[in-house]
Design an enzyme around this catalytic site. Structure first.
Site, short mmCIF file in Angstrom:
data_model
loop_
_atom_site.label_atom_id
_atom_site.label_comp_id
_atom_site.label_asym_id
_atom_site.label_seq_id
_atom_site.Cartn_x
_atom_site.Cartn_y
_atom_site.Cartn_z
N LYS A 1 46.36 34.09 -32.06
CA LYS A 1 46.66 32.68 -31.85
C LYS A 1 45.85 31.82 -32.81
O LYS A 1 44.65 31.62 -32.61
CB LYS A 1 46.36 32.25 -30.42
CG LYS A 1 47.03 30.91 -30.12
CD LYS A 1 46.36 30.09 -29.07
CE LYS A 1 45.28 29.20 -29.60
NZ LYS A 1 45.69 28.18 -30.58
N GLY B 1 35.32 29.92 -32.10
CA GLY B 1 35.56 28.50 -31.87
C GLY B 1 34.29 27.84 -31.36
O GLY B 1 33.19 28.35 -31.56
N SER B 2 34.47 26.74 -30.67
CA SER B 2 33.31 25.97 -30.23
C SER B 2 32.64 26.64 -29.03
O SER B 2 33.27 27.38 -28.28
CB SER B 2 33.76 24.56 -29.84
OG SER B 2 34.71 24.65 -28.80
N THR B 3 31.38 26.34 -28.86
CA THR B 3 30.63 26.89 -27.72
C THR B 3 31.25 26.42 -26.41
O THR B 3 31.35 27.18 -25.45
CB THR B 3 29.15 26.49 -27.84
OG1 THR B 3 28.63 27.14 -29.02
CG2 THR B 3 28.33 26.93 -26.64
N VAL C 1 34.45 25.64 -25.68
CA VAL C 1 35.67 26.39 -25.33
C VAL C 1 35.31 27.86 -25.07
O VAL C 1 35.86 28.49 -24.16
CB VAL C 1 36.74 26.26 -26.44
CG1 VAL C 1 37.94 27.14 -26.13
CG2 VAL C 1 37.19 24.81 -26.56
N GLY C 2 34.34 28.38 -25.82
CA GLY C 2 33.90 29.77 -25.61
C GLY C 2 33.40 30.01 -24.19
O GLY C 2 33.65 31.07 -23.60
N GLU D 1 32.33 34.15 -31.10
CA GLU D 1 31.70 33.63 -32.32
C GLU D 1 31.77 32.12 -32.21
O GLU D 1 32.84 31.53 -32.36
CB GLU D 1 32.47 34.11 -33.56
CG GLU D 1 32.47 35.61 -33.76
CD GLU D 1 31.13 36.14 -34.22
OE1 GLU D 1 30.23 35.36 -34.56
OE2 GLU D 1 30.97 37.38 -34.21
N CYS E 1 30.72 27.09 -39.41
CA CYS E 1 29.81 27.45 -38.31
C CYS E 1 28.44 27.84 -38.84
O CYS E 1 27.44 27.71 -38.15
CB CYS E 1 30.41 28.59 -37.50
SG CYS E 1 30.88 29.99 -38.53
N GLU F 1 26.14 20.16 -33.21
CA GLU F 1 26.89 20.61 -34.38
C GLU F 1 27.75 19.44 -34.88
O GLU F 1 28.64 18.98 -34.16
CB GLU F 1 27.77 21.79 -33.97
CG GLU F 1 28.47 22.45 -35.12
CD GLU F 1 29.29 23.65 -34.69
OE1 GLU F 1 29.94 23.60 -33.62
OE2 GLU F 1 29.29 24.65 -35.43
P1 NAD Z 1 37.90 25.15 -30.64
O1 NAD Z 1 36.95 25.84 -29.75
O2 NAD Z 1 38.37 23.80 -30.29
O3 NAD Z 1 39.22 26.03 -30.83
C1 NAD Z 1 39.18 27.37 -31.26
C2 NAD Z 1 40.45 28.07 -30.83
O4 NAD Z 1 40.47 28.14 -29.42
C3 NAD Z 1 41.74 27.36 -31.25
O5 NAD Z 1 42.71 28.31 -31.61
C4 NAD Z 1 42.14 26.64 -29.97
O6 NAD Z 1 43.51 26.40 -29.88
C5 NAD Z 1 41.71 27.65 -28.93
N1 NAD Z 1 41.50 27.10 -27.59
C6 NAD Z 1 41.26 25.81 -27.24
N2 NAD Z 1 41.14 25.71 -25.89
C7 NAD Z 1 41.32 26.95 -25.40
C8 NAD Z 1 41.29 27.48 -24.08
N3 NAD Z 1 41.08 26.71 -23.01
N4 NAD Z 1 41.48 28.81 -23.92
C9 NAD Z 1 41.66 29.61 -24.99
N5 NAD Z 1 41.70 29.16 -26.27
C10 NAD Z 1 41.53 27.84 -26.47
O7 NAD Z 1 37.22 25.20 -32.07
P2 NAD Z 1 37.73 24.53 -33.43
O8 NAD Z 1 37.55 23.06 -33.30
O9 NAD Z 1 39.08 25.07 -33.80
O10 NAD Z 1 36.69 25.16 -34.47
C11 NAD Z 1 35.44 24.64 -34.68
C12 NAD Z 1 34.40 25.40 -33.90
O11 NAD Z 1 34.47 26.79 -34.20
C13 NAD Z 1 32.99 24.99 -34.27
O12 NAD Z 1 32.20 24.88 -33.13
C14 NAD Z 1 32.51 26.14 -35.14
O13 NAD Z 1 31.13 26.29 -35.19
C15 NAD Z 1 33.17 27.29 -34.50
N6 NAD Z 1 33.25 28.41 -35.44
C16 NAD Z 1 32.44 29.51 -35.24
C17 NAD Z 1 32.48 30.56 -36.14
C18 NAD Z 1 31.61 31.78 -35.95
O14 NAD Z 1 31.92 32.79 -36.55
N7 NAD Z 1 30.57 31.74 -35.15
C19 NAD Z 1 33.31 30.49 -37.25
C20 NAD Z 1 34.10 29.36 -37.43
C21 NAD Z 1 34.06 28.33 -36.50
#
Ligand code: NAD
Length: 447
Positions: free
Chosen positions: A152, A205-207, A209-210, A227, A261, A351
């Site tokens: 996704k 993704g973000s902490t 949402v993680g 991540e 990130c 961040e």
């Molecule tokens: P995000 O957390 O908003 O979204 C990431 C993904 O999760 C997207 O595909 C989104 O559609 C999906 N998502 C959103 N809500 C969800 C839910 N409730 N359940 C499951 N999936 C869901 O992050 P973003 O804004 O796309 O990316 C930026 C963030 O990602 C920053 O915090 C950045 O630091 C982090 N990031 C981390 C790494 C790493 O390797 N540690 C690498 C790149 C980006």
């Protein structure tokens, strides 16, 4: 219907149909149906298919780079380098297929064997900042281990993943092994996280949402690797090669317009070197070429969206040390910005995910370590010093998953990448990523 926009022009590239729960379920069903045949493919054949995918990525490098550049606003040169890494990642995992295996363990009364088993259907959830790269970091080891996949991509940047899915089929990887579903995270992503037939979620993704992903996965005791975000420190000691450290520092924050990130967005400078370093840093930052991503010379493009630009802007109050140039008019531009800060300021704690660096002073090694570790995050970081013993001492003391000494680069296909603390857990890249896409089965044979 999600509208995919070019952030450098604000023009619509394409409108896509939005997938929902039904489409997510259908993709999981396809992946489940494809699993038993895919796991049974001989390792050498699976390796050959992944290698063919790597070669196809190389052959379509210009096209993929153009897609990524337009969709994310990345400078074309940087996008090309990212696509080259994607191919390298698939080559690496093609080579890893038959090198990640079990053991025989000496035990009493028989023979003990371990097998590396694929997990089944894995859900891969990817952010918008490095859409193709991060997809490959997950797809490579997932496929190498014999899993099938539902990928996704982020809503804002689905285009390169959709093109990659076509190349997967062109490579001869059977239908159903890789499925891409484009839809909102809280619908499609959430469904994958909770789906009983998904064995693992590889999430970047973000902490925030993680955290939800981890909670959602609890219902089915799903494996997760996370991540997440970062607030990494670039620690410059007074005995460092200041010219090199300062020439490199801007690219450690402003690459991908700071939407990285790994961004070393806290630049910690030892007091005796502060004035000289800041002078060099301002000079180096003023040379970052910001503008049209199609231009081969461009080093920094726009931010991903208008909304994100507002968030980034909210971190800059007062007079910065330096504010660079950025285009006016259409596009979500934001200039390279250096602000003097204390580690308690919001710009140093959260961040920013934009081209804003906090420059912070410290006195001595102990304080450097204390400030660098004074963050909930622990993803990457750098140490600049000519003192080798100190470099290693500080490297051991920093609470972070990835570090570089006298360098700001930390991502390579063959080396493990991932976070400590609230930057997540599990490792991508390197042989270590294979552990996250397989289970160990232990078999005792009585003799
Ligand atoms: P995000 O957390 O908003 O979204 C990431 C993904 O999760 C997207 O595909 C989104 O559609 C999906 N998502 C959103 N809500 C969800 C839910 N409730 N359940 C499951 N999936 C869901 O992050 P973003 O804004 O796309 O990316 C930026 C963030 O990602 C920053 O915090 C950045 O630091 C982090 N990031 C981390 C790494 C790493 O390797 N540690 C690498 C790149 C980006």
């Amino acid at each position: 219907m999600p509208v995919v926009v070019n952030p450098a022009t604000e023009e619509t590239i394409v409108e896509l149909d939005d997938a929902g729960v039904a489409e997510a379920d259908a993709a999981v069903a396809r992946a489940k149906a494809a699993f038993s045949a895919w796991r049974a493919v001989a390792p050498s054949d699976r390796a050959r298919l992944i290698r063919r995918l790597a070669t196809l990525v190389e052959e379509h490098a210009d096209e993929l780079a153009r897609i990524e550049s337009e969709n994310v606003g990345k400078p074309i040169g940087g996008a090309r380098a990212e696509v080259a890494m994607v191919a390298e990642v698939f080559h690496f995992y093609a080579g890893a297929v038959d090198k990640h295996h079990g053991q025989t363990i000496p035990v009493a009364g028989g023979v003990d064997l371990t097998f590396r088993e694929p997990l089944g259907v894995v859900g891969l959830i990817v952010p918008w900042n490095f859409p193709l790269n991060i997809s490959s970091w997950k797809l490579g080891p997932a496929l190498a281990c014999g899993n099938t996949v539902v990928l996704k991509p982020a809503e804002l940047t689905p285009l390169s993943a959709l093109r990659l899915a076509e190349l997967v089929l062109d490579a001869g990887i059977p239908e159903g092994v890789v499925n891409v579903v484009v839809g909102p995270g809280r619908v499609v992503g959430q469904r994958l996280v909770e789906h009983p037939d998904v064995a693992k979620i590889g999430f970047t993704g973000s902490t925030e949402v993680g955290r939800g992903v981890m909670q959602g996965a609890a219902g089915t005791i799903k494996r997760v690797t996370l991540e997440l975000g970062g607030k990494s420190a670039n620690v410059v000691f007074a005995d460092a090669d200041l010219e090199r450290a300062a020439a490199s520092a801007p690219y450690a924050v402003f690459d991908n317009a700071g939407q990285d990130c790994c961004a070393r967005s806290r630049i910690l400078v030892e007091r005796p070197a502060y004035d000289r370093f800041v002078e060099l840093l301002v000079d180096a930052t003023s040379k970052v070429k910001v503008g049209d991503p199609r231009n081969e010379q461009t080093e920094m493009g726009p931010l991903i969206s208008a909304q994100h630009r507002e968030t980034v802007a909210s971190f800059v109050d007062g007079e910065p040390i330096f504010r660079g140039e950025a285009p006016n008019g259409r596009g979500y531009w934001f200039p390279c910005t250096l602000v003097e800060a204390s580690n308690q300021d919001r710009v140093a704690r959260e961040e920013v995910f934009g081209p804003v660096a906090a420059v912070i002073q410290f006195t001595g090694e102990e304080e450097a370590v204390r400030i660098a570790n004074d963050t909930p995050y622990g993803l990457s970081g750098s140490i600049w010093t000519e003192n080798g013993a100190r470099a290693l001492r500080v490297a051991r003391a920093l609470e972070t998953g990835v570090l570089s000494i006298n360098s700001n680069s930390s991502v390579r296909p063959s080396t493990p990448f991932g976070g400590a603390k609230q930057s997540g857990f599990g490792r991508e890249l390197g042989m270590q990523a294979l552990d996250g896409y397989s289970d160990v089965k232990n078999v005792f044979i009585a003799t």
